[in-house]
Motif scaffolding. Structure first.
Motif, PDB file in Angstrom:
ATOM      1  N   GLN A 654       0.815  -1.211   0.000  1.00 38.04           N
ATOM      2  CA  GLN A 654       0.000   0.000   0.000  1.00 38.04           C
ATOM      3  C   GLN A 654       0.855   1.271   0.000  1.00 38.04           C
ATOM      4  OE1 GLN A 654      -3.199   0.018  -0.321  1.00 38.04           O
ATOM      5  NE2 GLN A 654      -3.493  -2.175  -0.127  1.00 38.04           N
ATOM      6  N   THR A 655       1.987   1.196   0.680  1.00 33.75           N
ATOM      7  CA  THR A 655       2.829   2.392   0.814  1.00 33.75           C
ATOM      8  C   THR A 655       4.130   2.280   0.035  1.00 33.75           C
ATOM      9  OG1 THR A 655       3.937   1.465   2.742  1.00 33.75           O
ATOM     10  CG2 THR A 655       1.989   2.835   3.155  1.00 33.75           C
ATOM     11  N   ASN A 779       7.949   5.740  -3.040  1.00 38.34           N
ATOM     12  CA  ASN A 779       7.220   6.357  -4.144  1.00 38.34           C
ATOM     13  C   ASN A 779       7.411   5.550  -5.435  1.00 38.34           C
ATOM     14  OD1 ASN A 779       6.873   9.867  -5.132  1.00 38.34           O
ATOM     15  ND2 ASN A 779       5.929   8.055  -5.974  1.00 38.34           N
ATOM     16  N   TRP A 782       5.656   2.137  -5.189  1.00 34.55           N
ATOM     17  CA  TRP A 782       4.209   2.279  -5.287  1.00 34.55           C
ATOM     18  C   TRP A 782       3.794   2.507  -6.737  1.00 34.55           C
ATOM     19  CZ3 TRP A 782       1.565   6.723  -6.892  1.00 34.55           C
ATOM     20  CH2 TRP A 782       0.161   6.605  -6.841  1.00 34.55           C
ATOM     21  N   ARG A 786       1.382   0.207  -8.886  1.00 35.53           N
ATOM     22  CA  ARG A 786       0.180   0.744  -9.513  1.00 35.53           C
ATOM     23  C   ARG A 786       0.178   0.414 -11.007  1.00 35.53           C
ATOM     24  NH1 ARG A 786      -0.213   7.040 -10.270  1.00 35.53           N
ATOM     25  NH2 ARG A 786       1.432   6.390 -11.712  1.00 35.53           N
ATOM     26  N   ARG A 795      -6.606   2.251  -9.145  1.00 38.99           N
ATOM     27  CA  ARG A 795      -6.773   3.654  -8.837  1.00 38.99           C
ATOM     28  C   ARG A 795      -6.053   4.060  -7.546  1.00 38.99           C
ATOM     29  NH1 ARG A 795     -10.678   7.276  -7.035  1.00 38.99           N
ATOM     30  NH2 ARG A 795     -11.756   5.603  -6.004  1.00 38.99           N
ATOM     31  N   SER A 796      -6.469   3.508  -6.424  1.00 34.09           N
ATOM     32  CA  SER A 796      -5.936   4.074  -5.195  1.00 34.09           C
ATOM     33  C   SER A 796      -6.136   3.140  -4.030  1.00 34.09           C
ATOM     34  CB  SER A 796      -6.664   5.369  -4.875  1.00 34.09           C
ATOM     35  OG  SER A 796      -7.928   5.027  -4.330  1.00 34.09           O
ATOM     36  N   ALA A 797      -5.619   3.555  -2.915  1.00 33.17           N
ATOM     37  CA  ALA A 797      -5.786   2.798  -1.692  1.00 33.17           C
ATOM     38  C   ALA A 797      -7.217   2.877  -1.210  1.00 33.17           C
ATOM     39  CB  ALA A 797      -4.891   3.360  -0.617  1.00 33.17           C
ATOM     40  N   ALA A 798      -7.918   3.894  -1.680  1.00 32.39           N
ATOM     41  CA  ALA A 798      -9.272   4.089  -1.187  1.00 32.39           C
ATOM     42  C   ALA A 798     -10.116   2.861  -1.449  1.00 32.39           C
ATOM     43  CB  ALA A 798      -9.892   5.300  -1.857  1.00 32.39           C
TER      44      ALA A 798
ATOM     45  N   ALA B 248     -11.918   8.046  -0.546  1.00 30.62           N
ATOM     46  CA  ALA B 248     -11.956   8.527  -1.940  1.00 30.62           C
ATOM     47  C   ALA B 248     -12.182  10.036  -1.973  1.00 30.62           C
ATOM     48  CB  ALA B 248     -13.056   7.806  -2.710  1.00 30.62           C
ATOM     49  N   GLU B 251      -8.999  11.742  -0.974  1.00 29.24           N
ATOM     50  CA  GLU B 251      -8.037  11.660  -2.074  1.00 29.24           C
ATOM     51  C   GLU B 251      -8.318  12.736  -3.125  1.00 29.24           C
ATOM     52  OE1 GLU B 251      -8.236   7.967  -4.267  1.00 29.24           O
ATOM     53  OE2 GLU B 251      -6.081   8.064  -4.653  1.00 29.24           O
ATOM     54  N   ASP B 265       0.924  12.362  -7.092  1.00 28.26           N
ATOM     55  CA  ASP B 265       0.062  11.177  -7.146  1.00 28.26           C
ATOM     56  C   ASP B 265       0.239  10.319  -5.907  1.00 28.26           C
ATOM     57  OD1 ASP B 265      -0.748  11.981  -9.570  1.00 28.26           O
ATOM     58  OD2 ASP B 265       0.199  10.348 -10.715  1.00 28.26           O
ATOM     59  N   TYR B 266       1.490  10.127  -5.550  1.00 24.74           N
ATOM     60  CA  TYR B 266       1.794   9.263  -4.409  1.00 24.74           C
ATOM     61  C   TYR B 266       1.251   9.887  -3.115  1.00 24.74           C
ATOM     62  CZ  TYR B 266       4.694   6.533  -1.126  1.00 24.74           C
ATOM     63  OH  TYR B 266       5.153   5.722  -0.114  1.00 24.74           O
ATOM     64  N   HIS B 269      -2.443   9.510  -2.990  1.00 23.33           N
ATOM     65  CA  HIS B 269      -2.738   8.127  -2.603  1.00 23.33           C
ATOM     66  C   HIS B 269      -2.521   7.930  -1.098  1.00 23.33           C
ATOM     67  CE1 HIS B 269      -2.055   3.786  -2.173  1.00 23.33           C
ATOM     68  NE2 HIS B 269      -0.897   4.105  -1.632  1.00 23.33           N
ATOM     69  N   LEU B 270      -1.435   8.488  -0.587  1.00 25.93           N
ATOM     70  CA  LEU B 270      -1.134   8.300   0.842  1.00 25.93           C
ATOM     71  C   LEU B 270      -2.202   8.939   1.723  1.00 25.93           C
ATOM     72  CD1 LEU B 270       2.742   8.807   1.069  1.00 25.93           C
ATOM     73  CD2 LEU B 270       1.467   6.656   1.234  1.00 25.93           C
ATOM     74  N   ALA B 272      -5.331   9.197   1.065  1.00 25.66           N
ATOM     75  CA  ALA B 272      -6.449   8.254   1.087  1.00 25.66           C
ATOM     76  C   ALA B 272      -6.142   7.087   2.027  1.00 25.66           C
ATOM     77  CB  ALA B 272      -6.716   7.749  -0.325  1.00 25.66           C
ATOM     78  N   LEU B 273      -4.928   6.576   1.904  1.00 26.44           N
ATOM     79  CA  LEU B 273      -4.552   5.422   2.722  1.00 26.44           C
ATOM     80  C   LEU B 273      -4.496   5.787   4.214  1.00 26.44           C
ATOM     81  CD1 LEU B 273      -3.573   2.457   2.687  1.00 26.44           C
ATOM     82  CD2 LEU B 273      -1.237   3.343   2.456  1.00 26.44           C
ATOM     83  N   MET B 274      -3.915   6.956   4.509  1.00 28.23           N
ATOM     84  CA  MET B 274      -3.819   7.378   5.908  1.00 28.23           C
ATOM     85  C   MET B 274      -5.216   7.649   6.475  1.00 28.23           C
ATOM     86  SD  MET B 274      -0.635   7.167   6.591  1.00 28.23           S
ATOM     87  CE  MET B 274      -0.103   6.075   5.278  1.00 28.23           C
TER      88      MET B 274
END
Ligand code: FAD
Lengths: 801, 292
Positions: A654-655, A779, A782, A786, A795-798, B248, B251, B265-266, B269-270, B272-274
């Motif tokens: 994820q990171t 970075n 990741w 991706r 898309r994303s971690a979301a 989301a 983000e 971008d990273y 993304h972080l 969103a993850l955090m």
């Protein structure tokens, strides 16, 4: 007697092989050290350097009037002020393929990197000098800058040297066997495009000098933290038009060097010129920002390699090219590091066909010189990555592929595929086997798929390495156009009281020189270590050394000490025999005691013999009084240390962050003089290797501006970023060195980048990611994940749990 | 690497400091713990004519709780915040975030006020205090005023503090019974400034739905309230799909800035993850405490 002494079966005291704590540690950690910044002298002036803020520019004008007018300022020098006095330092390693270049002390008409020296201010205090520096006005006319070494190869790219017809400083070809035929018959070919990041030795102590001209004796005393004091003296003498014997180079305690203090630097000359002109001692201390911009960087290479293998995974040949970014001028070490890269590509493997073009190119970045490992990590990374790529291509385990290709102990001495190196001894498969055993390789491999099911991405990375030590036989240095010698001398004086003083040209930079040489001398005479003093750091007393400290050369100094001790022992035996009225053949020397064989009580102690030698009332016919000698050891060949590292990491997909699980090291440096020092050297080297692989990078923007000029942006590994090390040793003595010792100061730094990359690639195997560029940042990982579609909808971690 | 020359004042009271600021505000700088200012002075990134050293203002170092308000003196050292039982109870988020600031030796000197006003886009306090709905009291010879942290901090190390003003106090509403707070960040190394950080403070209703959600994040530009994310959570029972929608939203609305350590971008993304991780922690803590 000190605690660590041990009686061997013969009753003899032995120090060699004992983990004796370094004798220098206590005073240094208690604050008793005397570093460059601690040196203060009456009447001392302080020098600061004005550096270029431009990467590439014409100097239109320099206005120093306001700075000169400032109270407390003694001098402001630009190149125009010192037309006669600034003879540039020559490059030391100058193969014929290298174009002429030299290290100029001050830029005259043009600057070629941010940080290049433009002017100096000498003033009563550091503060005044810095304030006055702000008043110097330089007008620059910007020129297009070259920051990318590959673009710098293009014919129409901005030229760094007008005298050259391109930016290529050298192209060194390695050619051996028939590499094209090997590729033609190959069952498998793997290749890679590799980037080794520009990073640097980051000693805790920055550079500095104190220069003091004595008008009475017309001599110069020069405090320097140079790793190569004798060599520096000779070069200063040439540049300053002084005889060598008018210059005394003194070395205070040095807070780390790692190769960066081996180069010659402009400030060395400038401080000498200033003290000569002004008649007062002049001190210059580099600050950290200057260190980032103008102490040598290292390692940056862009490489393309291909490896040919047969059906069984045996290497048939390797070919490729490495483009090295030297920065804005050729360093003192010339293309030495890059040559070593080309010469160590074969690593531990058996094959004969090899072709490599090593291309060194100038750009508008800081000069790139030596850093621990000296070209070795730059070859280890691509080669060990290729081994893993080949294993993947063939569908065999990476350890197995290495076993199939390693040079066997019975193949030694083994001339490698470069045609320029001969490995002396070693059990390469033995080191790999031991490392796998220590880490529990098979079990980890079994666990791996189960862990992945739980979302734990664990990877194993192997890195085998070689390390060329005891650099090197002088004749060999001559053959490769290294304009200095490789021998190491040792002087021993036994004083009238019978105590021993060893004089060495080695400079202690943290490698425990004092302790290990005292161990050697104590064992040679069979005396207590505390009875041996080691003197270093003063060219007026210590033996000449053409190379200096670096190149993992302690083993040469050790041999020289042993040989010198041997001479003095023979002399003491002759004197004792004369006194005891026995034949020298019948006199035994044991535990600092001389006695007639069979009559142990008859003897004389070392102090008694020393007294006789100094009194000279009754010496054997023709025997010189006193007890002193100098021996010089020039090695007949290189001692090749080697080993194997295995790392285990978990990657958080994820990171992109990774976490160390294990780090296993099996190293062979021959017999260990001091296992504690060996351990420290290995741990430090591995930490630097890991830093270079994961964190450290000197970043420049497109205009050539450095983006990393402090520890805010240039990330060094700390205690939290390195694994616990599990270390074991094999012992393969070198035939070239007395005692069989190999050097080991750089072993640790060779393999970590490959280990880290191989482990990460292994962890992320389900995504098929390759990692061939350093540093490996979260970075970057990741982004690769991706792009490989690791996140369901890309898309994303979301959207990912 | 030495600072340019400056004069040094060592006032012993706030009024003395305010008088000095009134006379010299434009050309002076207040120095508290010096952990950000001294490096800037040494690099000559700032060259003030005077430094007004407020380390003598000992009565500006305190942690008090009164009538549902936690009051923290500007000169309170970060280490004291980390160790304070009052903070641990009244604003656990602050204690948690403090542990991510640098290393102990820096936290021993660095003050909460200095960190907030330095307003590094990647610092822990601005984002945390923004999330907690904190306000500050500042003073000058012209008088005192109260500024919500949301009005105090601006992008790129800037604040709305006037040059003659001194920060006196930071006030944080005390965490209620039914709240749960959490902080998450990612840094290259332990103790480094965050590449991205998210702070959440949730108030749970009796039904298990979230009555109130405060979410703040930062990713290189400035700490910001993530209002769309808050909206997506308010009134909802935090199921996986709700949390996904919140992340989301975060983000999308975060305004990241890329640098050599992490691109936009990273960082996006972080965030969103955090957000996800912080929510999981806060929701998990809440569930844990209910079971007890
Ligand atoms: C190696 C290192 C690592 C760090 N890592 C982190 C990190 O991970 N996260 C993080 O958040 N921070 C980090 N910091 C910064 C640290 O938290 C600082 O302490 C903090 O940012 C500033 O607080 P200070 O008290 O030292 O303020 P100072 O440096 O003294 O001042 C900072 C600014 O605030 C102003 N100021 C201070 N107090 C007042 C006041 N009462 N009224 C008006 N103006 C005032 C000053 O004029 C100055 O502009 C790090 C610092 C270092 C040296």
């Amino acid at each position: 007697m000190s605690e660590q002494a041990e009686m061997s079966e013969q009753g003899k005291v032995t120090w060699i092989g004992k983990p004796v704590p370094r004798r220098e540690d206590r005073p240094l950690t208690a604050g008793a050290g005397r570093y460059m910044a601690d040196i203060e002298m009456p009447g001392m002036l302080y020098m600061v350097v004005l550096r270029s803020p431009q990467a590439h520019a014409k100097i239109v004008s320099i206005d120093t009037d306001a700075a000169r007018a400032m109270p407390g300022v003694h001098a402001v020098y630009t190149a125009a002020d010192l037309p006669e006095e600034l003879k540039p330092f020559p490059v030391i390693w100058r193969p014929p393929v290298l174009k002429d270049d030299s290290i100029a002390a001050l830029a005259s008409d043009r600057v070629r990197n941010v940080g290049e020296e433009v002017a100096v201010v000498v003033a009563d205090t550091q503060q005044i000098a810095e304030d006055a520096r702000e008043l110097i006005r330089v007008k620059y006319e910007r020129l297009p800058a070259n920051v990318d070494p590959i673009k710098a190869l293009e014919p129409d790219s901005p030229r760094i040297r007008d005298e050259w017809d391109d930016n290529v400083a050298a192209l060194f070809p390695f050619r051996n066997g028939d590499v094209d035929a090997a590729f033609a018959e190959a069952a498998h070919v793997v290749d890679g495009h590799f980037k080794i990041n520009r990073h640097a030795a980051m000693p805790m102590e920055t550079r500095g000098v104190v220069a003091s001209w004595d008008a009475l004796t017309e001599t110069l005393t020069f405090w320097s933290m140079s790793q190569a004091a004798s060599l520096l003296r000779t070069e200063l003498a040439k540049s300053l038009d002084l005889p060598d014997n008018a210059i005394r180079v003194m070395t205070p305690n040095v807070g780390g060097a790692f190769g960066a203090k081996w180069d010659r630097y402009a400030e060395d000359l400038l401080a000498c010129v200033a003290t000569r002109r002004l008649g007062r001692p002049v001190k210059w201390m580099e600050d950290r920002r200057e260190h980032f911009q103008s102490t040598v960087h290292a390692r940056e290479q862009i490489q393309d390699w291909e490896m040919a293998l047969d059906e069984d995974g045996r290497i048939l040949g390797v070919r490729g090219r490495a483009v090295a970014d030297l920065g804005s001028c050729v360093p003192s070490s010339g293309i030495g590091t890059q040559w070593v890269t080309g010469n160590t590509i074969p690593n531990q493997y058996k094959f004969e066909n090899y072709s490599a073009d090593i291309i060194a190119v100038l750009t508008n970045k800081a000069r790139a010189g030596s850093y621990r490992g000296f070209g070795g990590p730059e070859s280890n990374f691509p080669m060990e990555r290729l081994m893993d790529k080949a294993a993947k291509e063939l569908g065999v385990d990476p350890a197995e592929l290495r076993f199939r290709n390693q040079i066997q102990p019975e193949d030694m001495p083994y001339p490698t595929a470069t045609g320029m190196a001969v490995y002396d001894t070693g059990d390469y498969p033995g080191a790999l086997r031991r490392a796998l055993e220590m880490v529990g390789y098979e079990k980890l491999r079994e666990e791996q798929p189960k862990l992945r099911e739980q979302g734990i991405y664990r990877g194993l990375g192997i890195g085998c390495y070689v390390h060329c030590t005891g650099f090197g036989p002088s004749a060999m240095l001559g053959m490769i156009n290294y304009d200095t010698s490789g021998y190491e001398g040792a002087r021993i004086r036994i004083d009238p009281g019978g105590k021993v003083t060893v004089y060495t040209g080695m400079i202690p930079l943290g490698q425990g020189t004092e302790t290990s040489l005292a161990q050697i001398a104590a064992d040679s005479f069979g005396i207590d270590m505390d009875d041996v003093r080691v003197v270093w750091g003063d060219t007026s007393q210590t033996p000449y050394t053409g190379f200096g400290s670096g190149g993992s050369r302690s083993n040469l100094a050790m041999t020289a000490v042993m040989n010198a001790a041997e001479q003095l022992k023979a002399k003491m035996i002759r004197i004792a025999a004369h006194t005891l009225e026995a034949s020298p053949d019948d006199v035994e020397f044991a535990d600092g005691h001389l006695s007639v064989r069979g009559v142990p009580d008859s003897g004389l102690t070392m102090p008694e013999v020393a007294r006789i030698a100094y009194l000279a009332h009754s010496l054997p016919e023709g025997e010189e009084p006193m007890l002193q000698t100098q021996q010089v050891f020039d090695p007949p060949g290189f001692g090749w240390a080697y080993g194997c590292h295995v790392g285990v990491v978990d990657v958080d997909i994820q990171t992109g962050m990774m976490d160390w699980k294990r780090y296993v090291i099996v190293d062979d440096c021959g017999p260990m003089v001091n296992p504690l020092i060996v351990r420290g050297q290995i741990e430090g080297g591995v930490a630097q290797g890991i830093g270079g692989a994961l964190l450290e990078e000197m970043v420049y923007d497109e205009a050539g501006q450095p983006m990393t000029s402090s520890f805010m942006d240039y990330l060094m590994p700390t205690f939290h970023d390195v694994p616990d090390y599990e270390i074991d040793h094999l012992v393969s003595p070198s035939p070239h060195i007395r005692g069989g010792f190999k050097g080991m100061g750089e072993s640790g730094v060779m393999a970590p980048a490959a280990v880290v990359a191989n482990a990460i690639v292994d962890a992320l195997a389900p995504f098929g990611i390759e990692v061939d560029e350093l540093p490996i940042t979260p970075n970057v990982l990741w982004r690769k994940l991706r792009d490989a579609g690791a996140f369901e909808d890309g898309r994303s971690a979301a959207s990912v749990g | 690497m030495k600072p340019a020359q400056f004069a040094l004042d060592t006032p012993q009271s706030a009024s003395e400091a305010l008088a000095l600021l009134s006379d010299h505000g434009d050309s002076a700088k207040v120095i508290a713990g010096g952990q950000s200012l001294v490096p800037m002075l040494n690099f000559r990134l700032v060259t003030p004519e005077r430094l007004i050293d407020i380390n003598g203002l000992e009565d500006l170092a305190y942690i008090r709780e009164n009538d549902g308000v936690l009051a923290i003196g500007a000169m309170t050292r970060q280490q004291e915040i980390e160790a304070s039982p009052v903070i641990a109870a009244a604003a656990p988020l602050l204690a948690e975030a403090t542990r991510e600031i640098a290393h102990p030796s820096i936290r021993n000197r660095g003050t909460v006020g200095g960190s907030l006003l330095h307003n590094d886009p990647s610092a822990e306090y601005p984002v945390t205090l923004l999330c907690l709905g904190a306000e500050v009291e500042v003073a000058s010879v012209r008088g005192n005023r109260t500024i919500p942290v949301s009005d105090l901090i601006l992008p790129w190390f800037s604040t709305t503090l006037e040059p003659d003003e001194l920060l006196l106090e930071i006030r944080v509403p005390v965490a209620g019974e039914s709240t749960s707070q959490a902080f998450e960040e990612l840094a290259r190394r332990k103790g480094d400034f965050a590449l991205a950080a998210v702070a959440v403070a949730l108030t749970f209703g009796a039904s298990g739905a979230i009555e109130k959600a405060a979410i703040a994040g930062t990713a290189g530009r400035c700490a910001q309230r993530l209002t769309e994310a808050e909206r997506a959570l308010t009134g909802e029972v935090p199921t996986d799909s709700v949390v996904g929608a919140v992340a989301a939203a975060a983000e999308t609305e975060i305004q990241p800035v890329g640098d050599i350590h992490a691109d936009e971008d990273y960082r996006r993304h972080l965030v969103a993850l955090m957000t996800r991780r912080a929510l999981a922690k806060a929701i998990g803590d809440r569930a844990g405490s209910k079971e007890d």
